[in-house]
Design an enzyme around this catalytic site. Structure first.
Site, PDB file in Angstrom:
ATOM      1  N   ASN A 114       0.729  -1.466  -0.128  1.00 54.07           N
ATOM      2  CA  ASN A 114       0.230   0.027   0.072  1.00 54.07           C
ATOM      3  C   ASN A 114       1.034   1.312   0.230  1.00 54.07           C
ATOM      4  OD1 ASN A 114      -3.252  -0.475   0.177  1.00 54.07           O
ATOM      5  ND2 ASN A 114      -2.109  -2.017   1.633  1.00 54.07           N
ATOM      6  N   GLY A 115       1.847   1.409   1.698  1.00 57.20           N
ATOM      7  CA  GLY A 115       2.188   2.521   1.342  1.00 57.20           C
ATOM      8  C   GLY A 115       3.267   2.873   0.204  1.00 57.20           C
ATOM      9  N   ASP A 138      -0.638  -9.280   3.566  1.00 55.11           N
ATOM     10  CA  ASP A 138      -1.638  -8.654   4.488  1.00 55.11           C
ATOM     11  C   ASP A 138      -2.942  -9.052   2.663  1.00 55.11           C
ATOM     12  OD1 ASP A 138       0.042  -7.819   6.446  1.00 55.11           O
ATOM     13  OD2 ASP A 138      -0.216  -6.132   6.136  1.00 55.11           O
TER      14      ASP A 138
HETATM   15  O1  F6P Z   1       2.566  -5.849   5.654  1.00 52.83           O
HETATM   16  C1  F6P Z   1       3.139  -6.367   5.513  1.00 52.83           C
HETATM   17  C2  F6P Z   1       3.102  -7.155   7.199  1.00 52.83           C
HETATM   18  O2  F6P Z   1       4.292  -7.790   7.561  1.00 52.83           O
HETATM   19  C3  F6P Z   1       2.103  -6.533   8.422  1.00 52.83           C
HETATM   20  O3  F6P Z   1       1.183  -8.077   8.243  1.00 52.83           O
HETATM   21  C4  F6P Z   1       2.442  -6.359   9.449  1.00 52.83           C
HETATM   22  O4  F6P Z   1       1.702  -5.850  10.386  1.00 52.83           O
HETATM   23  C5  F6P Z   1       3.360  -5.699   8.909  1.00 52.83           C
HETATM   24  O5  F6P Z   1       4.469  -5.662   7.594  1.00 52.83           O
HETATM   25  C6  F6P Z   1       4.514  -6.338  10.085  1.00 52.83           C
HETATM   26  O6  F6P Z   1       5.732  -4.897   9.617  1.00 52.83           O
HETATM   27  P1  F6P Z   1       7.436  -4.351   9.972  1.00 52.83           P
HETATM   28  O7  F6P Z   1       8.410  -5.803   8.737  1.00 52.83           O
HETATM   29  O8  F6P Z   1       7.883  -3.229   9.495  1.00 52.83           O
HETATM   30  O9  F6P Z   1       7.830  -4.699  11.337  1.00 52.83           O
END
Ligand code: F6P
Length: 359
Positions: A114-115, A138
Site C-alpha cells: 500500500n505505502g 496482508d
Molecule cells: O505489511 C506486511 C506486514 O508483515 C504486516 O502484516 C505486519 O503488520 C507488518 O508488515 C510488520 O511490519 P515490520 O516488518 O515493519 O515489522
C-alpha cells in the site's frame, strides 16, 4: 535498447524474487536481449541515494524459490516523501527523478504494497514511467483480488494453527495464535478458517471479551476441553473501536503487553479461570520459499508487467481480477486499503459453521 529499473519496497514477503525473475526474463525474451536492467537497492532509499547496479541476465536465474529479495528493501513512509531533510537538505522526490534520468530509464518497475503504491503513483504523476506489482502477505492492496506473498504466508500461519491444535487437544488448553495483519484481517481470516480456529478476531470486527468468554464456556459445557483463537495483530476491542484515533494510539502505546494477544489472554484468563497460552509466529510468516501458487502468480504478474513495458503502457499496476491479469491505473490503487468486508462470504461461511468473531 530498453533500460528498466526494478525496486522492491516495504516489508518483504515470499515471491519477490519470483516476480523480479518473471518480469526480467519476459523482458529479455520480448526485447530479444536488447534490454538493460538496473537493480535499485533497498527500495526507494536506493533511488533517493543513487544506490543501484546494472544487473546481468544470469542474476535472474536460480531465484524462483528463494525467499526475501535479491535487491533488498526498506520502508520509506509516503508522508515523508515530500519533506526536505533538515540536516542533509535532501529533496527525495527530486533525487528519485534525477537518478531515474541518470540511469536513462524507460520505465521503473516497483514491487510493493500500500505505502509503496502511494509513492509509485506520486512518481508517475511526476512524469516517470512506472509499472508496479502488488506484493504483501496482508492481501490488502486495492484493485487486485490477490497479492503475491499472501498464499505462502497463509500456508505458514495455517501450519502454526495446525501444530497448536494438537498440543491444545492433548492438554485441553486454550491457545491464542497471533497472525500478522495490523490494519486488515485477510491473513487471519483465511488462516483461522483453514486451521479450524474456534474464534477469529479481526481488525474489521471489534470484539467483546465477554462474548469470547461465553463461547469458551459454551464449548466446555459441550465437552470441548480446548479452544483455539486466531487473533490478528490489529484486533481491537469494542471499547477501543469507540475511541478517537489519537486516544487509541496513546492507549496502545501505553499498553503493558507486548501485543494485543497477551492482553486478551490475561482478560480471558480472569474471566474463564483458565491459563491461556499465546503463540506469535511473527515475521516467520513472511519468510522462506514462495508456495507453488505464488510462484505461478508472480510469473504471471511479471510477464504481464513486461508486456505493458514493451507496449509502452505506463502508470499501471498489474492485478488479478476474475482470474485474469489486468492493468489497473496507479491513481485508482494509491491511498486505498482493501479491508475485509464484514458481510463477505468467507465470514458468513465461518459463522454458519459456528466460528465466533467475538462480536
Ligand atoms: O505489511 C506486511 C506486514 O508483515 C504486516 O502484516 C505486519 O503488520 C507488518 O508488515 C510488520 O511490519 P515490520 O516488518 O515493519 O515489522
Amino acid at each position: 535498447m530498453k533500460k528498466i529499473g526494478i525496486l522492491t519496497s516495504g516489508g518483504d514477503c515470499q515471491g519477490l524474487n519470483a516476480a523480479i525473475r518473471g518480469v526480467a526474463k519476459a523482458l529479455y525474451e520480448e526485447a530479444g536481449g536488447d534490454v538493460e536492467i538496473y537493480g535499485i537497492q533497498n527500495g526507494y532509499r536506493g533511488l533517493i541515494h543513487g544506490d543501484y547496479k546494472k544487473m546481468k541476465q544470469s542474476d535472474f536465474s536460480g531465484i524462483l524459490t528463494i525467499g526475501g529479495t535479491i535487491l533488498g528493501t526498506s520502508r520509506q513512509p509516503f508522508k515523508e516523501m515530500r519533506v526536505i531533510d533538515n540536516e542533509t537538505s535532501i529533496d527525495k522526490v527530486k533525487n528519485m527523478k534525477d537518478n531515474y534520468r541518470k540511469m536513462g530509464l524507460d520505465c521503473l518497475v516497483i514491487l510493493g504494497g500500500n505505502g509503496t503504491h502511494k509513492t509509485a503513483n506520486l512518481l508517475s504523476e511526476e512524469g516517470l514511467n512506472v509499472v508496479s506489482m502488488p506484493k504483501t502477505i496482508d492481501n490488502d492492496v486495492w484493485g487486485t483480488e490477490m497479492t503475491f506473498g499472501f498464499q505462502s504466508a497463509l500456508n505458514i500461519a495455517t501450519q502454526v494453527i495446525d501444530g497448536i491444535h494438537t498440543t491444545a487437544t492433548s492438554h485441553g488448553r486454550i491457545f491464542i495464535v497471533e497472525v500478522m495483519g495490523h490494519k486488515v484481517g485477510w491473513l487471519n481470516l483465511y488462516a483461522g478458517i483453514a486451521g479450524g480456529a474456534d474464534i477469529i478476531l479481526l481488525p474489521e470486527i471489534p470484539y467483546d471479551i465477554d462474548k469470547i468468554a461465553e463461547v469458551i464456556d459454551k464449548r466446555e459445557r459441550a465437552g470441548k476441553q480446548f479452544s483455539i483463537l486466531a487473533v490478528a495483530e490489529g484486533a481491537l476491542s469494542k471499547e477501543e473501536s469507540a475511541m478517537k484515533k489519537k486516544e487509541f494510539k496513546v492507549a496502545r502505546a501505553n499498553m503493558k503487553y507486548p501485543s494485543i494477544s497477551y492482553k486478551i489472554a490475561e482478560e480471558l484468563g480472569d474471566k474463564t479461570g483458565h491459563e491461556i497460552r499465546v503463540t506469535v509466529p511473527g515475521h516467520f510468516q513472511r519468510g522462506g520459499s514462495p508456495c507453488a501458487y505464488d510462484r505461478v502468480l508472480c510469473t504471471r504478474f511479471g510477464a504481464a508487467a513486461a508486456r505493458l513495458i514493451m507496449n509502452e503502457q505506463y502508470g499501471f499496476m498489474v492485478a488479478l481480477q476474475n482470474e485474469k491479469i489486468v492493468p489497473v491505473p496507479l491513481g485508482e490503487v494509491a491511498g486505498k486499503l482493501k479491508k475485509v468486508p464484514v458481510d463477505c462470504e468467507e465470514i458468513r461461511a465461518a459463522k454458519d459453521i459456528g466460528i465466533s468473531f467475538g462480536d
